[in-house]
Design an enzyme around this catalytic site. Structure first.
Site, PDB file in Angstrom:
ATOM      1  N   TYR A 141       0.836  -0.984  -0.219  1.00 51.96           N
ATOM      2  CA  TYR A 141       0.039  -0.007   0.032  1.00 51.96           C
ATOM      3  C   TYR A 141       0.781   1.397   0.078  1.00 51.96           C
ATOM      4  O   TYR A 141       0.440   2.305  -0.306  1.00 51.96           O
ATOM      5  CB  TYR A 141      -0.937   0.098   1.172  1.00 51.96           C
ATOM      6  CG  TYR A 141      -1.987  -1.001   1.037  1.00 51.96           C
ATOM      7  CD1 TYR A 141      -2.096  -1.736  -0.062  1.00 51.96           C
ATOM      8  CD2 TYR A 141      -2.802  -1.330   2.139  1.00 51.96           C
ATOM      9  CE1 TYR A 141      -3.185  -2.754  -0.116  1.00 51.96           C
ATOM     10  CE2 TYR A 141      -3.917  -2.174   2.245  1.00 51.96           C
ATOM     11  CZ  TYR A 141      -3.911  -3.137   1.087  1.00 51.96           C
ATOM     12  OH  TYR A 141      -5.002  -3.868   1.010  1.00 51.96           O
ATOM     13  N   LYS A 191       4.451 -14.838   1.079  1.00 50.31           N
ATOM     14  CA  LYS A 191       4.394 -15.501  -0.490  1.00 50.31           C
ATOM     15  C   LYS A 191       5.746 -15.640  -0.994  1.00 50.31           C
ATOM     16  O   LYS A 191       6.103 -15.176  -2.082  1.00 50.31           O
ATOM     17  CB  LYS A 191       3.384 -14.485  -1.260  1.00 50.31           C
ATOM     18  CG  LYS A 191       3.082 -15.209  -2.782  1.00 50.31           C
ATOM     19  CD  LYS A 191       2.058 -16.399  -2.417  1.00 50.31           C
ATOM     20  CE  LYS A 191       1.901 -16.980  -3.859  1.00 50.31           C
ATOM     21  NZ  LYS A 191       1.121 -18.267  -4.009  1.00 50.31           N
ATOM     22  N   ASP A 223      -1.761 -18.007   0.539  1.00 44.86           N
ATOM     23  CA  ASP A 223      -3.101 -18.912   0.011  1.00 44.86           C
ATOM     24  C   ASP A 223      -3.245 -19.847   1.068  1.00 44.86           C
ATOM     25  O   ASP A 223      -4.450 -20.268   1.271  1.00 44.86           O
ATOM     26  CB  ASP A 223      -2.672 -19.287  -1.657  1.00 44.86           C
ATOM     27  CG  ASP A 223      -1.233 -19.668  -1.578  1.00 44.86           C
ATOM     28  OD1 ASP A 223      -0.460 -19.397  -0.672  1.00 44.86           O
ATOM     29  OD2 ASP A 223      -1.149 -20.023  -2.755  1.00 44.86           O
ATOM     30  N   ASP A 247      -4.662  -7.150   5.479  1.00 42.82           N
ATOM     31  CA  ASP A 247      -6.063  -6.356   5.297  1.00 42.82           C
ATOM     32  C   ASP A 247      -7.046  -7.477   5.092  1.00 42.82           C
ATOM     33  O   ASP A 247      -8.119  -7.588   5.665  1.00 42.82           O
ATOM     34  CB  ASP A 247      -6.075  -5.556   3.844  1.00 42.82           C
ATOM     35  CG  ASP A 247      -7.009  -4.391   3.831  1.00 42.82           C
ATOM     36  OD1 ASP A 247      -8.098  -4.479   4.844  1.00 42.82           O
ATOM     37  OD2 ASP A 247      -7.076  -3.653   3.044  1.00 42.82           O
ATOM     38  N   ASP A 251     -10.340  -9.492   7.706  1.00 43.65           N
ATOM     39  CA  ASP A 251     -11.472  -9.572   7.224  1.00 43.65           C
ATOM     40  C   ASP A 251     -12.185 -11.002   7.295  1.00 43.65           C
ATOM     41  O   ASP A 251     -13.039 -11.187   7.676  1.00 43.65           O
ATOM     42  CB  ASP A 251     -11.811  -8.769   5.936  1.00 43.65           C
ATOM     43  CG  ASP A 251     -12.211  -7.180   6.230  1.00 43.65           C
ATOM     44  OD1 ASP A 251     -11.822  -6.771   7.298  1.00 43.65           O
ATOM     45  OD2 ASP A 251     -12.831  -6.740   5.348  1.00 43.65           O
TER      46      ASP A 251
END
Ligand code: NAD
Length: 352
Positions: A141, A191, A223, A247, A251
């Site tokens: 970000y 990752k 993943d 992020d 959620d």
């Protein structure tokens, strides 16, 4: 204990839920002989309406000079135009940056009495007690360069996933410190099979793991982690990860608890004021009706007692009071009950 606390009620149900958390903090202060000095500031849509900006320099300065900040939520349909130059979320970003809070903590537990509110099968949810820590000020970000240009006749967009070793180190060290007071297991999510930044992340996390032999460290690809969170959520203790991965995973994890209204969060930096807020938004669909669930904000206040005010026993007492109220069947509308916001708080205060 004497502490200055800034309250940013924000928009929608924000003022309704922060008012309830303040009642709980005032009760804690009364019982323990503490002096909490609250001052209220505007942030979000309400600040745009009054000052033309989502967070004024004065409001930010007050937050910086405080011990901790309690935030409701910002935003709503009135300020929703994505092309507008001034938007409520700009206040949040400016606040996080101004306070230098680099770690966002989101505990996720599922109360046994609410297991049926969760979309997951009950047997998967037994014993779920996860602390997800999202890196908040670096990663995809914020990495540079980012932007648009035209290359070889085609429009191109670029985002950059960038980390310095010190940015990874401070957030992973926090994860290890917090794991020591829990089940002593850290899952570092990356990752690393594809991304160079993840290979640096893993290298730094491994070195910190070696320095903490009492805490088990597990590396997991993002993943796999997203799948494990719904297949075997009880297998996680502390999860620490990059900004965008966090992020998304926070959620996903929040769904386990059944209602958005239940979950708290804390954003912490290096010893400066911490920022505490429920994970939900301003819920314009129920604002002004007095039906919002105050528990996420009350539990955020408990996190404030623990992480910014050095009052872990008081934090535990607030959490226990919430736990007992839910166990005794106290329910706001989102949990299938009919208690108004302030009545739910009354029930929690009665058990504190
Ligand atoms: P939301 O979290 O506000 O609401 C989602 C759903 O959950 C709604 O049906 C709402 O009624 C319900 N809900 C949320 N909190 C609740 C509570 N405490 N008690 C009972 N029910 C509750 O998400 P949204 O509708 O996507 O967003 C609404 C606005 O909030 C938008 O403007 C968004 O940008 C903003 N938002 C702000 C923050 C923040 O301030 N940190 C976070 C998320 C969304």
């Amino acid at each position: 204990m004497d502490a200055r606390i800034v309250v940013l009620p924000g928009d929608g149900i924000g003022p309704e839920v922060t008012a309830e958390a303040l009642r709980v903090l005032e009760a804690v202060a009364r019982k323990g002989g503490h002096a909490f000095h609250f001052s209220e500031q505007l942030m979000g849509g309400c600040s745009i309406d009054r000052h033309g900006t989502a967070l004024t320099a004065e409001a930010l300065a007050a937050c910086k000079a405080s011990r901790a900040v309690l935030l409701g939520a910002v935003g709503g349909p009135k300020w929703d135009d994505p092309t507008a130059k001034v938007r409520p979320e700009q206040g949040l970003l400016a606040l996080r940056k101004g306070l230098g809070v680099f770690a966002n903590l989101r505990p996720v537990t599922v109360h046994p009495a609410l297991i049926d509110s969760s979309p997951l099968k009950a047997d998967r949810l037994q014993g779920v007690d996860i602390l997800v820590i999202r890196e908040l000020t670096g990663g995809l970000y914020f990495g540079q360069p980012k932007g648009r240009d035209v290359r070889d006749g085609h429009e191109r967009a670029v985002d950059t996933l960038e980390y310095f070793d010190f940015e990874v180190r401070r957030v992973v060290e926090l994860a290890f410190r917090l794991a020591q007071g829990r089940r002593r297991k850290v899952t570092s999510v990356d990752k690393a099979n594809v991304l160079e930044s993840s290979r640096l992340w893993r290298q730094v996390a491994s070195a910190i793991g070696q320095a903490h032999p009492g805490v088990a460290l597990d590396h997991m690809l993002v993943d796999t982690a997203s799948m494990r969170l719904v297949v075997a959520p009880a297998s996680f203790d502390v999860v620490v990860t990059e900004n965008m991965f966090g992020d998304i995973l926070t959620d996903e994890a929040s769904v386990l608890a059944g209602s958005m209204g239940m979950l708290p969060s804390a954003s912490l930096g290096d010893g400066g004021p911490g920022l505490y807020e429920p994970i939900h938004g301003s819920a314009p669909d129920i604002a002004g009706q007095g039906v919002a669930n105050p528990v996420g904000t009350i539990l955020s206040a408990a996190m404030m007692l623990r992480h910014s005010l050095g009052l872990p026993a008081e934090a535990g007492a607030v959490e226990a009071a919430v736990h007992r109220a839910i166990a005794d069947g106290c329910r706001t509308k989102d949990l299938g009950g009919s208690l108004q916001t302030s009545r739910m708080t009354d029930e929690i205060l009665r058990r504190l």
